[in-house]
Design an enzyme around this catalytic site. Structure first.
Site, mmCIF file in Angstrom:
data_model
loop_
_atom_site.group_PDB
_atom_site.id
_atom_site.type_symbol
_atom_site.label_atom_id
_atom_site.label_comp_id
_atom_site.label_asym_id
_atom_site.label_seq_id
_atom_site.Cartn_x
_atom_site.Cartn_y
_atom_site.Cartn_z
ATOM 1 N N ARG A 137 56.596 35.512 -5.462
ATOM 2 C CA ARG A 137 57.426 35.582 -6.660
ATOM 3 C C ARG A 137 57.129 36.901 -7.369
ATOM 4 N NH1 ARG A 137 55.542 31.921 -11.069
ATOM 5 N NH2 ARG A 137 55.017 33.888 -12.063
ATOM 6 N N HIS A 190 57.929 33.660 -13.837
ATOM 7 C CA HIS A 190 58.504 32.372 -13.414
ATOM 8 C C HIS A 190 59.953 32.260 -13.885
ATOM 9 C CE1 HIS A 190 59.290 28.128 -13.040
ATOM 10 N NE2 HIS A 190 59.374 27.987 -14.349
ATOM 11 N N TYR A 195 48.451 35.823 -16.499
ATOM 12 C CA TYR A 195 47.630 35.069 -15.545
ATOM 13 C C TYR A 195 47.491 35.704 -14.165
ATOM 14 C CZ TYR A 195 52.391 33.337 -14.642
ATOM 15 O OH TYR A 195 53.734 33.254 -14.400
#
Lengths: 364, 326
Positions: free
Chosen positions: A258, A262, A271
């Site tokens: 990815r 998100h 993160y």
């Protein structure tokens, strides 16, 4: 005394490496079917162009929260390209590449993320499921569709996509179990993009692969390089053929990354390290296919420039269409609840049409 | 014409629809050769085969999710949750998908499924087998919730539920599965959904109830009749959408209302009925509306379950309270 009562292995397949070289033996024919590969490359490029624009629309207040598909283009286009019209697609919420191939319009994708149910009434196959936000539930809807086809003796296959995160959910595992019990014409794809929002693959479980969850339920399961359209295409064809010929379901774990947040509501910098993302860019799907096409002499800079211009034009036209969609009308809050509006909703509809402004304030 | 119990009427309705509509399939845990743990599907697999009456792996989420998938692709699945206590994993699919599929696709897809489950207490069952949580479904826009209270209504309402083009949660009061028999013609005639059934005419008070509690409520009405009090008894039958008009019409006549349900009091459908009366029937009322309901406690295990559930005496107590002030 003990004896080994079960053994399994998971094979990983890659045919087009990150540098755009064909690797290994027994390369599938699709690796040299350049007309098709060029078409796929064009759609992958369109998908990426669209994705970039959608994020820009969100950032400028013209679109709601949007889930990007950046980095998933090869896997998605391979899914779309190998399925037949009569097959059934049960996506999660970012499989635009597959859906564009199946006829869903970019303006419809934008409509959905733009807060308008009309996006789900899309131009793709009318039996395809709509976007599925609750995570992994779509796997069971696909299993149900597969069951319907099997019971009616139709040669159709249901295909569903779940994320690495979603593969932790019972729905996914129950779909595997059901597909195994009833030999359903189903293909379950784990789009392993390494991140379930902020939780990395390494913290989701300690299994060596996610594909082996399929083995546990009795389904043939493999892993492919999800950034390699040749491998994805090959795996999909194999699984679809198997399902269509009554041999049952399969699981394909497509390893991708990815490259985006998100969704537009997320900030992945909180993160994950940039370094990891940079490394992932070296494996991304478009560049390697372009390299392969160029080194095969079927693609050049001029075609690339023309393609990029064409994609921008197509996306801009889609945005125009999306922005011109207009307000759906307050009555549409009620009119699709049931085939026939029950008496309680008739009363509420009447009241709503009387008491609500024709459009919410600030709607353009 | 057959003389049937409520559960046999369920079987008869399933058989009729399996016989007359190829798109109907029955699925659930143990519904096949075993005929269901309550025998609601008794003999159906033997008659229609295992492609129409399907034993599933033990996975409630799967039963709900696959039913939705089948329904969206042109089948009419009738899924069984073995007990309502096992229905909760299915709620995700019912709420997030079944209830909203037509709406969110602007009618492109819809979900003509039925989710059947036996519910309610009073049969000395183990833990998790006795609750009445129909309100969980009634609260969800897009779902119909139907509860039969007699063999005739079980047959007619289940046929209507299966034929309905939208999802129906069909809850069967298992305490009265075999309470009595009545003649149920196997004529494929459905009964209307979305309406209350007035089971007994009366002029002094309206008793509103559904499911197994119809039994105690009718007994209470008999007892009241002996005292010269005329009670009208309404079986709500479809608790969502609620047929408020029939209830208000009755209260316009009687001026008094007591609502009886097994489900816990707070937020139960009795609260909704009382709110509807407060909204549109207040000036008909001579007295406060009372609810006789399960307590807001965990449903006790079976030693105490009959204490939890409304009894004839508790219904009479509430009626007397209402009559005393008016």
């Amino acid at each position: 005394m003990s004896s080994n009562v079960a053994a399994f292995n998971i094979n990983h397949y890659q045919f087009l490496d990150p540098a755009g070289n064909l690797v290994g033996n027994n390369q599938p024919a699709i690796a040299r079917e350049f007309d098709k590969l060029v078409d796929y490359y064009k759609l992958m490029t369109l998908t990426r162009t669209f994705d970039k624009k959608a994020i820009a629309l969100q950032r400028t207040g013209k679109l709601g929260t949007y889930a990007s598909c950046l980095g998933h283009e090869a896997a998605q286009v391979a899914i779309g390209a190998t399925m037949r019209e009569e097959d059934c697609f049960a996506p999660m919420y970012r499989e635009y590449g597959a859906q564009l191939y199946r006829g869903v319009k970019m303006s419809e994708i934008l409509a959905y993320w733009g807060g308008d149910e009309r996006g789900n009434d899309f131009s793709g196959p009318q039996h395809d499921f709509a976007w599925c936000v609750p995570i992994a539930t779509q796997c069971l809807h696909a299993a149900g569709a597969a069951m319907a086809y099997k019971l009616r003796n139709e040669k159709r296959v249901a295909v569903s996509v779940v994320g690495d995160g979603g593969s932790s959910k019972g729905d996914f595992l129950e779909a595997i179990n059901a597909a195994s019990a009833w030999k359903l014409p189903l293909v379950l794809i784990i789009m392993n993009n390494q991140w379930a929002i902020s939780v990395p693959r390494s913290k989701q479980n300690t299994a060596q692969t996610l594909a082996q969850k399929g083995i546990a339920g009795g389904l043939p399961s493999i892993q492919v390089d999800g950034n390699d359209i040749v491998a994805c295409h090959w795996a999909m064809e194999k699984a679809l053929d198997r399902a269509r010929n009554g041999l049952g379901a399969s699981v394909i774990e497509m390893i991708t990354y990815r490259l985006s947040d998100h969704t537009t509501a997320d900030d992945a910098r909180r993160y994950r390290d940039n370094e990891e993302v940079d490394q992932a860019w070296a494996r991304e799907p478009l560049l390697r296919l372009r390299s392969w096409l160029e080194s095969s002499g079927v693609w050049d800079d001029e075609q690339q420039q023309a393609l990029e211009a064409d994609c921008v034009e197509q996306v801009n036209a889609a945005v125009e269409e999306y922005l011109a969609l207009g307000y759906p009308g307050n009555e549409s809050m009620f009119d699709y609840m049931f085939a026939e509006l029950p008496h309680d909703l008739q009363a509420q509809r009447e009241q709503a049409l009387k008491e609500l402004p024709a459009q919410p304030e600030g709607h353009h | 014409m057959a003389n049937l119990t409520l559960v046999e009427a369920v079987t008869q309705a399933l058989a009729w629809e399996l016989e007359h509509d190829d798109s109907v399939v029955v699925l659930g845990e143990d519904v096949g050769i075993n005929g269901g743990v309550f025998r609601a599907t008794n003999g159906l697999q033997q008659r229609f085969g295992d492609q129409r009456v399907i034993d599933t792996p033990l996975a409630e989420v799967m039963i709900a999710g696959m039913s939705i998938g089948m329904a969206a692709q042109g089948m009419k699945p009738v899924a069984e949750a073995q007990f309502m206590g096992f229905i909760y994993p299915m709620i995700d699919h019912m709420v997030c998908h079944a209830a909203r599929m037509r709406h969110r696709t602007r009618g492109r897809l819809h979900c003509p499924m039925v989710l059947r489950a036996p519910f309610g207490g009073g049969i000395h069952a183990p833990e998790h087998h006795s609750e009445s949580t129909e309100t969980l479904f009634a609260h969800i826009p897009g779902l119909r919730v139907v509860i039969p209270s007699s063999p005739l209504r079980a047959y007619g309402l289940l046929l209507a539920a299966i034929r309905d083009p939208d999802p129906v949660v069909f809850l069967e009061p298992k305490r009265i599965y075999r309470q009595y028999k009545e003649e149920v013609p196997d004529d494929g005639e459905e009964l209307p959904l979305d309406v209350c059934y007035v089971l007994r005419d009366g002029s002094d008070i309206t008793l509103v109830t559904w499911g197994a509690m119809v039994k105690e409520t009718l007994q209470a009405a008999d007892a009241l009749a002996e005292q010269g009090i005329s009670a009208e008894v309404i079986d709500v039958a479809t608790i969502k959408p609620l047929d408020t008009a029939t209830i208000i019409e009755s209260v316009a006549k009687t001026g008094r209302c007591v609502i009886v349900h097994e489900a816990a009091r707070t937020g139960g459908m009795g609260a909704e009925i009382a709110a509807q009366l407060a909204d549109a029937g207040l000036w008909h009322l001579h007295a406060p509306v009372k609810r006789v309901a399960g307590y807001d406690t965990v449903m006790p295990l079976y030693k105490m379950e009959m204490q939890y559930m409304p009894s004839v005496q508790r219904i009479l107590n509430a009626v007397n309270e209402v009559l005393e002030v008016s």
